[in-house]
Design a protein around this motif. Structure first.
Motif, PDB file in Angstrom:
ATOM      1  N   SER A  68      -4.466  -4.859   2.041  1.00 42.39           N
ATOM      2  CA  SER A  68      -5.404  -3.809   2.445  1.00 42.39           C
ATOM      3  C   SER A  68      -4.921  -3.193   3.759  1.00 42.39           C
ATOM      4  O   SER A  68      -4.582  -3.913   4.694  1.00 42.39           O
ATOM      5  N   CYS A  69      -4.916  -1.865   3.821  1.00 48.23           N
ATOM      6  CA  CYS A  69      -4.394  -1.234   5.044  1.00 48.23           C
ATOM      7  C   CYS A  69      -5.407  -1.260   6.171  1.00 48.23           C
ATOM      8  O   CYS A  69      -5.078  -0.960   7.313  1.00 48.23           O
ATOM      9  N   GLY A  70      -6.669  -1.585   5.847  1.00 50.13           N
ATOM     10  CA  GLY A  70      -7.654  -1.780   6.891  1.00 50.13           C
ATOM     11  C   GLY A  70      -8.443  -0.544   7.297  1.00 50.13           C
ATOM     12  O   GLY A  70      -9.318  -0.619   8.155  1.00 50.13           O
ATOM     13  N   GLN A  71      -8.177   0.601   6.684  1.00 46.76           N
ATOM     14  CA  GLN A  71      -8.875   1.836   7.070  1.00 46.76           C
ATOM     15  C   GLN A  71     -10.350   1.847   6.678  1.00 46.76           C
ATOM     16  O   GLN A  71     -11.166   2.412   7.395  1.00 46.76           O
ATOM     17  N   CYS A  72     -10.668   1.320   5.477  1.00 44.40           N
ATOM     18  CA  CYS A  72     -12.048   1.402   5.000  1.00 44.40           C
ATOM     19  C   CYS A  72     -12.693   0.036   5.133  1.00 44.40           C
ATOM     20  O   CYS A  72     -12.139  -0.967   4.683  1.00 44.40           O
ATOM     21  N   ILE A  87       0.820  -1.207   0.000  1.00 46.36           N
ATOM     22  CA  ILE A  87       0.000   0.000   0.000  1.00 46.36           C
ATOM     23  C   ILE A  87       0.863   1.270   0.000  1.00 46.36           C
ATOM     24  O   ILE A  87       0.431   2.324  -0.442  1.00 46.36           O
ATOM     25  N   LEU A 125      -6.814   1.106  -3.937  1.00 55.41           N
ATOM     26  CA  LEU A 125      -6.590  -0.327  -3.732  1.00 55.41           C
ATOM     27  C   LEU A 125      -7.907  -1.091  -3.768  1.00 55.41           C
ATOM     28  O   LEU A 125      -7.973  -2.226  -4.236  1.00 55.41           O
ATOM     29  N   GLY A 126      -8.963  -0.446  -3.287  1.00 51.12           N
ATOM     30  CA  GLY A 126     -10.270  -1.092  -3.332  1.00 51.12           C
ATOM     31  C   GLY A 126     -10.652  -1.459  -4.761  1.00 51.12           C
ATOM     32  O   GLY A 126     -11.061  -2.592  -5.036  1.00 51.12           O
ATOM     33  N   PRO A 147      -3.307   5.421   3.480  1.00 47.79           N
ATOM     34  CA  PRO A 147      -3.564   6.524   2.550  1.00 47.79           C
ATOM     35  C   PRO A 147      -4.348   7.672   3.185  1.00 47.79           C
ATOM     36  O   PRO A 147      -5.153   7.460   4.087  1.00 47.79           O
ATOM     37  N   THR A 204     -14.066   3.757  -1.355  1.00 46.77           N
ATOM     38  CA  THR A 204     -12.915   3.677  -0.462  1.00 46.77           C
ATOM     39  C   THR A 204     -12.032   4.917  -0.573  1.00 46.77           C
ATOM     40  O   THR A 204     -12.176   5.710  -1.501  1.00 46.77           O
ATOM     41  N   ILE A 205     -11.107   5.035   0.382  1.00 47.95           N
ATOM     42  CA  ILE A 205     -10.214   6.194   0.409  1.00 47.95           C
ATOM     43  C   ILE A 205      -9.233   6.140  -0.753  1.00 47.95           C
ATOM     44  O   ILE A 205      -8.962   7.140  -1.397  1.00 47.95           O
ATOM     45  N   CYS A 206      -8.683   4.967  -1.029  1.00 49.08           N
ATOM     46  CA  CYS A 206      -7.678   4.901  -2.084  1.00 49.08           C
ATOM     47  C   CYS A 206      -8.083   3.897  -3.144  1.00 49.08           C
ATOM     48  O   CYS A 206      -9.087   3.209  -3.029  1.00 49.08           O
ATOM     49  N   CYS A 259     -13.167  -2.274   1.930  1.00 51.46           N
ATOM     50  CA  CYS A 259     -11.916  -2.862   1.447  1.00 51.46           C
ATOM     51  C   CYS A 259     -11.413  -3.913   2.428  1.00 51.46           C
ATOM     52  O   CYS A 259     -11.091  -5.038   2.047  1.00 51.46           O
TER      53      CYS A 259
HETATM   54  S1  SF4 Z   1      -9.089   1.265   0.026  1.00 51.01           S
HETATM   55 FE1  SF4 Z   1      -9.096   1.969   2.174  1.00 51.01          FE
HETATM   56  S2  SF4 Z   1      -8.628   0.107   3.390  1.00 51.01           S
HETATM   57 FE2  SF4 Z   1      -8.152  -0.360   1.249  1.00 51.01          FE
HETATM   58  S3  SF4 Z   1      -5.964   0.075   1.162  1.00 51.01           S
HETATM   59 FE3  SF4 Z   1      -7.016   1.951   0.460  1.00 51.01          FE
HETATM   60  S4  SF4 Z   1      -7.224   3.214   2.298  1.00 51.01           S
HETATM   61 FE4  SF4 Z   1      -6.688   1.123   2.974  1.00 51.01          FE
END
Ligand code: SF4
Ligand SMILES: Cc1cc2nc3c(=O)[nH]c(=O)nc-3n(C[C@H](O)[C@H](O)[C@H](O)COP(=O)(O)O)c2cc1C
Ligand code: FES
Lengths: 432, 165
Positions: free
Chosen positions: A343-347, A172, A392-393, A190, A388-390, A350
């Motif tokens: 996944s960074c786990g914030q959202c 990430i 990656l989702g 992110p 999602t924030i970034c 995701c």
């Molecule tokens: S989508 Fe959200 S949970 Fe997934 S990596 Fe990006 S910031 Fe982290």
């Protein structure tokens, strides 16, 4: 028509060790710094705009335009952060510059910094690249000793320090705002955008984030001219760029092509075609986050627009080739576990969704899945994207959506069959 | 005895601090120095880092635990990391992993009883054009097969690190 290749960026066939500063300089290295210094900031930026470089890190944002977003008048320090986190599966091009041509990257950092009045540059390198960091650190030290970095860059009076900064194992952190968090010593989560890094980046200051290859192309642009570089590619998508081909081809590896080369020809001519001359089954054109393509789709020009019109995206230019005999469920399983792990786990969508998708795909492959699981899988994928924030989702959803769209029958066959129906081994490849 | 940085490591940390506008940014580089000195990041080691950088221990822990390359338990002398991602998978990484498992008698995540080898399956190492790829400590070993990886393990077990570890 044979695919035209170049050796402006990819100089591995020269038989020279460009890590050696003397060798690098003998080939004209660091001359573009003096030229750039005489041109001045505005002219450098215009040259990069004329070159029409679309960022090589995956998103394809025009580099010159991004440079223009960095404020000119500010009393804060400004930073250049080079993204050398290279973690997108199927992508292995930045590794080349870090391992074999580090001065190219440093020269690019100097010119870019001069253009934007930046005096500190960080090269954020993924933690696994320990040898590459040693190589770049040595190049920085050599450049320092030779008066190319430091208080008086090549006698111009310009001051610049360049540092490497090692990541520590987190895909990430390739996302630019996660990368900045990580540079600042925090977990790589992110940030919401806006503000964009060009305005509020590292340490709250304006920061230009560019990919290694984007920055390594800058000396070539200054040496030969932006218009010249542009013409190696196509309108609004200029230059030559590195593409990496991996998977079931006879000659996997890196190639430098002009933007716009035909993808089928790249696969069948440059990369020698498919192992064992098997039929082609699928191609992921630009790193694992891009939609999978079927053989009928690959007669496409390798431009951002061309691959998009063909139904996928150019991404990082890392082409992953799969021959007949590959189980598409197993292939997707690898990717889905990757995204779940990273996944960074914030959202919530995701964090929960990536794990859920990976578990359903495990069930399908193992023959435990029920019919309705296929619909659930698609629903989960559809609910992550865009929420999602970034990105990656989206990156986790697109493979699932596209594999199901293109190869649904194969997923269905796993369910009907109560397990994997793909018979026979994948093709064998040996070192070419 | 309580852990302490060697004078050399301490000087290195001092130099790291000079590169950044604040102390927090020196954290990840300092954790790397600590891991090199002590092999892994025990609680005590994280506290040492917190003290050295004058940061709250909670900040050190939250960063250290986020990143997979910071070891929260000891690893073997040779950290054998087999890439399992797509390009390596397509070129036979499962056979490479199976050969390592059989040779060492450990599953991914485990260390051999003699403390020599830790096996791990990892994500893309950005060398996909020369797949399958195995990283041992700092060094990449590309174009691996079941046979070549066993030869590599034999060489390392015999203490021969001439071709890179
Ligand atoms: S989508 Fe959200 S949970 Fe997934 S990596 Fe990006 S910031 Fe982290
Ligand atoms: C999940 C994720 C991972 C990314 N990984 C990388 C990476 O490893 N290297 C990279 O240059 N850009 C990566 N990017 C893109 C960066 O966010 C950013 O767009 C890029 O570094 C900008 O440089 P460019 O304009 O020169 O391409 C990633 C983006 C996302 C969403
Ligand atoms: S998939 Fe193994 S190195 Fe990229």
């Amino acid at each position: 028509m044979a695919v035209q290749t170049y050796d402006y960026l990819l100089r591995d066939k020269h038989g020279k060790d460009y890590r050696d500063l003397a060798v690098y300089r003998a080939a004209g290295g660091y001359k573009a710094v003096l030229k750039a210094h005489q041109m001045g900031g505005e002219a450098i930026i215009n040259e990069v705009k004329a070159a029409s470089i679309r960022g090589r890190g995956g998103a394809g944002f025009p580099a010159g335009v991004k440079w223009g977003f960095v404020p000119k008048d500010t009393n804060k320090p400004k930073y250049l952060v080079v993204n050398a986190d290279e973690g997108e599966p199927g992508t292995f091009k930045d590794n080349y510059f870090l391992s074999h041509d580090p001065h190219r990257l440093i020269e690019g950092c100097i010119i870019t910094s001069m253009a934007l009045d930046i005096h500190t540059a960080y090269i954020y390198v993924r933690g696994e690249f320990k040898r590459q960091i040693e190589t770049v650190d040595k190049a920085i030290a050599d450049a320092h000793k030779a008066g190319i970095l430091g208080k008086n860059v090549l006698g111009t009076g310009y001051q610049l320090e360049v540092y490497t900064h090692s990541g520590a194992g987190a895909y990430i952190c390739g996302e630019e705002t996660a990368l900045l968090e990580s540079l600042e010593g925090k977990p790589g989560q992110p940030r919401l955008k806006p503000p964009f890094p060009a305005v509020v980046g590292a340490f709250g200051c304006p920061t230009l984030v560019n990919n290694v290859e984007t920055i390594a192309s800058v000396p070539v642009v200054i040496e030969h001219g932006g218009e010249w570089f542009h013409k190696l590619g196509v309108e609004r998508d200029g230059g030559s760029r590195l593409i990496g081909i991996s998977g079931h081809v006879k000659k996997p590896g890196l190639y430098e092509i002009g933007v716009g080369a035909n993808m089928r020809e790249v696969i069948y001519e440059l990369a020698g075609g498919i192992l064992e001359d098997r039929p082609l089954k699928a191609v992921i054109p630009g790193g694992s986050s891009c939609a999978v393509m079927t053989p009928e789709q690959i007669d496409a020009p390798m431009t951002l627009d061309g691959i998009r019109d063909a139904g996928s995206s150019f991404g990082t230019g890392g082409i992953i080739v799969m021959a007949e005999g590959t189980c598409m469920v197993k292939a997707l399983q690898r990717l889905s576990h990757f995204y779940a792990h990273e996944s960074c786990g914030q959202c919530t969508p995701c964090r929960e969704g990536t794990g859920w998708m990976a578990r359903i795909i495990d069930d399908i492959e193992a023959g435990r899945a029920r019919q309705e699981d296929l619909d659930t899988l698609l629903e989960v994928a559809d609910q992550i994207g865009g929420n999602t924030i970034c990105a990656l989702g989206d990156a986790a959803s697109i493979p699932v959506q596209s594999f199901l769209q293109k190869f649904r029958a194969e997923f269905q066959a796993h369910i009907d069959h109560g397990g994997c129906p793909i018979e026979g081994p994948m093709p064998r490849g040996t070192r070419p | 005895m309580a852990q302490a940085f060697s004078p050399q490591a301490d000087a290195e940390i001092e130099a790291i601090l000079q590169r950044y506008p604040n102390r927090l940014a020196a954290l990840i580089p300092t954790l790397w120095v600590a891991q090199r000195e002590f092999g892994w990041l025990a609680e005590e080691t994280m506290e040492l880092v917190a003290t050295r950088l004058d940061l709250p221990p909670a900040k050190v822990i939250s960063t250290a635990t986020f990143y997979t390359m910071f070891h929260k338990k000891p690893v073997g002398r040779y950290h054998v990391q087999v890439c399992k991602n797509i390009s390596c998978y397509l070129r036979g990484s499962d056979e490479v992993t199976a050969a390592v498992k059989q040779k060492l008698g450990v599953a991914p995540g485990q260390t051999t009883a003699d403390g020599n080898f830790t096996l791990e399956e990892v994500e893309c190492l950005a060398a996909c054009g020369r797949a399958p790829v195995v990283q041992v400590n700092a060094d990449y070993h590309e174009w691996q097969t079941a046979e070549s990886v066993v030869a590599l393990l034999d060489r390392l077990a015999a203490g021969d690190t001439s071709g890179g570890v």
